[in-house]
Design a protein around this motif. Structure first.
Motif, short mmCIF file in Angstrom:
data_model
loop_
_atom_site.label_atom_id
_atom_site.label_comp_id
_atom_site.label_asym_id
_atom_site.label_seq_id
_atom_site.Cartn_x
_atom_site.Cartn_y
_atom_site.Cartn_z
N ARG A 27 23.04 27.92 44.57
CA ARG A 27 23.36 28.84 44.14
C ARG A 27 24.25 29.58 45.69
NH1 ARG A 27 21.58 32.33 40.36
NH2 ARG A 27 20.95 33.81 40.42
N LYS A 28 23.53 29.61 46.57
CA LYS A 28 24.09 30.21 47.65
C LYS A 28 25.50 30.04 48.05
CE LYS A 28 23.31 31.05 52.35
NZ LYS A 28 23.22 30.68 54.03
N LEU A 29 25.93 29.34 48.05
CA LEU A 29 27.44 28.75 47.89
C LEU A 29 28.88 29.54 46.78
CD1 LEU A 29 27.60 24.74 48.37
CD2 LEU A 29 28.11 26.73 50.46
N GLU A 33 31.41 32.57 47.17
CA GLU A 33 32.79 32.26 46.75
C GLU A 33 32.80 33.45 46.06
OE1 GLU A 33 36.36 30.25 45.33
OE2 GLU A 33 35.30 30.08 47.23
N ILE A 34 31.48 34.31 45.18
CA ILE A 34 32.44 35.20 44.41
C ILE A 34 32.60 36.35 45.52
CG2 ILE A 34 30.77 36.67 42.65
CD1 ILE A 34 29.19 34.04 41.59
N ILE A 35 31.11 36.07 46.45
CA ILE A 35 31.89 37.83 47.53
C ILE A 35 33.07 37.54 47.95
CG2 ILE A 35 31.24 38.85 49.18
CD1 ILE A 35 28.21 37.78 48.51
N GLU A 36 33.55 36.04 48.15
CA GLU A 36 34.55 35.91 48.90
C GLU A 36 35.97 36.71 48.14
OE1 GLU A 36 37.81 32.63 50.25
OE2 GLU A 36 35.44 32.00 49.91
N GLN A 37 35.60 36.07 46.61
CA GLN A 37 37.11 36.32 45.63
C GLN A 37 37.17 37.63 45.68
OE1 GLN A 37 39.53 34.05 44.64
NE2 GLN A 37 38.62 33.01 46.13
N ALA A 38 35.79 38.40 45.43
CA ALA A 38 36.00 39.68 45.04
C ALA A 38 36.12 40.27 45.73
CB ALA A 38 34.18 40.03 44.84
N THR A 51 37.86 44.30 38.50
CA THR A 51 36.92 44.63 36.87
C THR A 51 36.31 43.26 37.10
OG1 THR A 51 38.36 42.92 34.56
CG2 THR A 51 38.34 45.57 35.15
N LEU A 52 34.49 42.85 36.54
CA LEU A 52 33.85 41.93 36.46
C LEU A 52 34.52 40.62 36.02
CD1 LEU A 52 30.49 43.07 35.96
CD2 LEU A 52 31.54 42.20 37.74
N GLN A 53 35.24 40.97 35.08
CA GLN A 53 35.73 39.66 34.63
C GLN A 53 37.54 39.10 35.08
OE1 GLN A 53 35.26 37.99 31.23
NE2 GLN A 53 37.30 37.07 32.29
N ASP A 54 37.80 40.35 36.27
CA ASP A 54 39.10 39.52 37.34
C ASP A 54 37.90 39.05 38.05
OD1 ASP A 54 40.84 41.41 35.77
OD2 ASP A 54 40.18 43.16 36.75
N ILE A 55 37.06 39.28 38.68
CA ILE A 55 36.48 38.51 39.50
C ILE A 55 36.11 37.52 39.08
CG2 ILE A 55 34.39 38.40 40.59
CD1 ILE A 55 34.40 41.32 40.86
N ALA A 56 35.15 37.22 37.89
CA ALA A 56 34.62 35.81 37.09
C ALA A 56 36.11 35.21 37.08
CB ALA A 56 34.29 36.55 35.37
N ASP A 57 37.59 35.88 36.30
CA ASP A 57 38.87 34.41 36.35
C ASP A 57 39.16 34.45 37.50
OD1 ASP A 57 38.90 35.64 33.86
OD2 ASP A 57 40.68 36.72 34.12
N LEU A 76 28.34 43.60 44.76
CA LEU A 76 28.99 42.65 45.50
C LEU A 76 28.52 43.71 46.27
CD1 LEU A 76 31.23 41.68 42.80
CD2 LEU A 76 30.24 40.30 44.49
N LEU A 77 29.20 45.44 46.30
CA LEU A 77 29.51 46.05 47.02
C LEU A 77 27.97 45.94 48.25
CD1 LEU A 77 31.18 49.35 45.94
CD2 LEU A 77 32.05 47.68 47.87
N VAL A 78 26.97 46.21 47.94
CA VAL A 78 25.61 45.45 48.22
C VAL A 78 25.70 44.61 49.05
CG1 VAL A 78 23.12 45.48 47.89
CG2 VAL A 78 24.21 47.70 46.75
N ALA A 79 25.49 43.80 48.35
CA ALA A 79 25.74 42.29 49.54
C ALA A 79 26.91 42.83 50.77
CB ALA A 79 26.41 41.08 48.32
N MET A 80 28.28 43.24 50.72
CA MET A 80 28.58 43.15 51.80
C MET A 80 28.48 44.89 53.00
SD MET A 80 33.16 44.24 50.31
CE MET A 80 32.73 42.33 47.65
#
Length: 258
Positions: A27-29, A33-38, A51-57, A76-80
């Motif tokens: 899950r952490k990995l 990856e999600i944060i990196e792509q976002a 959009t979240l769809q862009d990130i999912a894609d 995602l912004l909070v995590a950053m």
């Protein structure tokens, strides 16, 4: 590179297996990856244009599966923000409180820590820097508090060095802003590689920061001339004047935005 497709496939059928990494659960990995792509998409399209769809894609997940990890772009912004500003402020606070280091050692370690963070997470810092005006109000305030906390810690160490006689009587806040700017700029120009690691760069910038404030050794004669003594006294008077005019013993605490 571990792809999101392999993660999602494993989650659905158990047929695909993700590479094992010590101390890095699946899950952490995938969250990394999600944060990196976002971050990449925010930098390219802006926060509002992603959009979240862009990130999912980009990650290779279905949107419903993405919701297992993040519920909104704000998550995602909070995590950053937590990774770039609040975490940095916490690390600097720990350094400032150390009793085994003098002010010179603390400043050197503070700067080294900031530089390495910027070198290791440049995309996160650049994304927040570019998106600063577009951040939702609550996240913008969280980001600002973190930035102010970083400034407060660096300023406090410089003040400590001045009071201990190790640093010249400079304007601590202005000097702290200069040093932080020098560290932050690393996220824009430095590109680490096996042949160009971040550690020597961090050491060099840390030495530069210490040189900005350190009292010069050997420049003051044992028996200074009257004019030399007056010059040294004027420096101390200038410093005392700044302390008195900043008001109420709160010198070094930032009063406006970093």
């Amino acid at each position: 590179m571990v792809t999101a497709e392999s993660y999602e496939a494993k989650g659905r059928s158990g047929e695909a297996s993700a590479p094992r990494r010590s101390g890095a659960p699946r899950r952490k990995l995938l969250m990394s990856e999600i944060i990196e792509q976002a971050m990449r998409l925010f930098a390219q399209r802006g926060y509002d244009g992603t959009t979240l769809q862009d990130i999912a894609d980009a990650v290779g997940l279905s949107r419903p599966n993405l919701y297992n990890y993040v519920k909104s772009k704000e998550d995602l912004l909070v995590a950053m923000v937590e990774a770039t500003t609040q975490s940095a402020a916490d690390s600097l606070r720990e350094i400032r409180r150390r009793t085994d280091l003098d002010s010179t050692g603390k400043l050197r370690l503070l700067v080294r820590t900031l530089v390495l963070r910027r070198a290791e997470q440049p995309a996160q810092f650049r994304t927040l820097d570019r998106s600063d005006q577009a951040l939702p109000p609550k996240i913008a305030e969280k980001h600002l508090r973190g930035r102010r906390a970083v400034l407060k810690e660096v300023t406090a160490v410089i003040e400590e060095g001045i009071k201990a006689g190790r640093f010249r009587p400079v304007d601590a806040r202005v000097t702290a802003l200069s040093i932080i700017g020098m560290c932050n700029w690393v996220a824009w120009w430095f590109h680490p590689s096996p042949s160009h690691p971040a550690e020597p760069v961090a050491e060099q910038i840390a030495e530069n920061a210490v040189a900005m404030v350190a009292r010069e050794v050997g420049r003051t004669p044992e028996a200074p001339t009257p004019l030399g003594a007056v010059a040294l006294l004027q420096q101390d008077l200038d410093y005392l004047t700044r302390l008195l005019t900043t008001g109420n013993g709160e010198e070094g605490i930032p009063r406006d935005e970093v």
